[in-house]
Scaffold this active site. Sequence first.
Site: not given
Length: 349
Positions: A36-37, A58, A79, A97, A178
Amino acid sequence: MTQSIGWGILATGRIAHTFARDLALVADADLVAVGSRDLDRASAFADEHGARSAHGSYDDLVADPAVDVIYVASPHALHLEHARLALESGKHVLCEKPLTLDVDEAEEMVRLARRHDRFLMEAMWTACHPVVRALRQRLAAGEFGTPRHLHAELGFRVDAPPEDRMLNPALGASALLDMGVYPLTFAHLMLGEAESLSATALLSEDGIDLDVAGTARHPGALATFTASMTSWSARRASIATDLGRIELTDFHHPPYATFTPYGEGGSNDAEDLGRPVRIEGLEPVVGRGYGNEIAEVGRCLRAGLKESPWVPLEQTLTLMRQMDTLRAEIGVHHPGSPGRGSAGFDPTA
């Protein structure tokens, strides 16, 4: 590739938690790291799901030598950036996705995977679902007659602030991307590649599609679908054939499907019905279904495959082209690269 596959999860949002719970149910799949950041978020996620390592960036996650494959769980708009990071670090990738925001970016991700000789798969777990696979196989074999019309719907009310990834155009907010990707994929799996598509939509003040209704012509059949971020869909799907009707009460998480045959010369008024046929999965559903796609990634990696035959990259690219075309028709343009949404849908590509 060792017998046990080491997984890293990139980003710690809601879907990453669902994925991690199913990952714990898959044999020879270990959650070895999460990134995570925010290191505190990564640590909390690791504690909850039993990851061995937590990384506050990351870059550190993809550099972890215990990680074989990265699950990219960040918003759509990020992505390509995050998959690139993983692929260039020598990691295989399962990317949530839709693979990217448009087909130009999707093709770039595929090129990266091939250049670095890494496995890449879109996390379209519907295509890995045991019930969907069984239905597709038996329908293609002609067991239930010739399909002529398919309908599928998916939607839920999104109650979130404007900056949330579900409503923020900069993060790829879209009912089509979505939710609509699922009925489009379901129709593709059952009827083959669409020959033409059309859609209409209701847009938000920020220009994202909140509700979408679409139609498609497939070889010898028609499909209709709806997707919504403002209302509660029935999540049903049905396929009408020349011998009867197939129904899934929840095609998003189907426990089974049912085929009801109709008698010759009968009518569609619940008379002359044959005995319903229950369509079970080819194997058990693992968790919410993510476990089956996780197992498929593991199977492919152990076999040395660079893409899954259940979720082939060309299928993913075809569906991205379709969504590009539909978004252009309904007037939705996400901010980002100049070419975004320009590729259009060419069924011969």
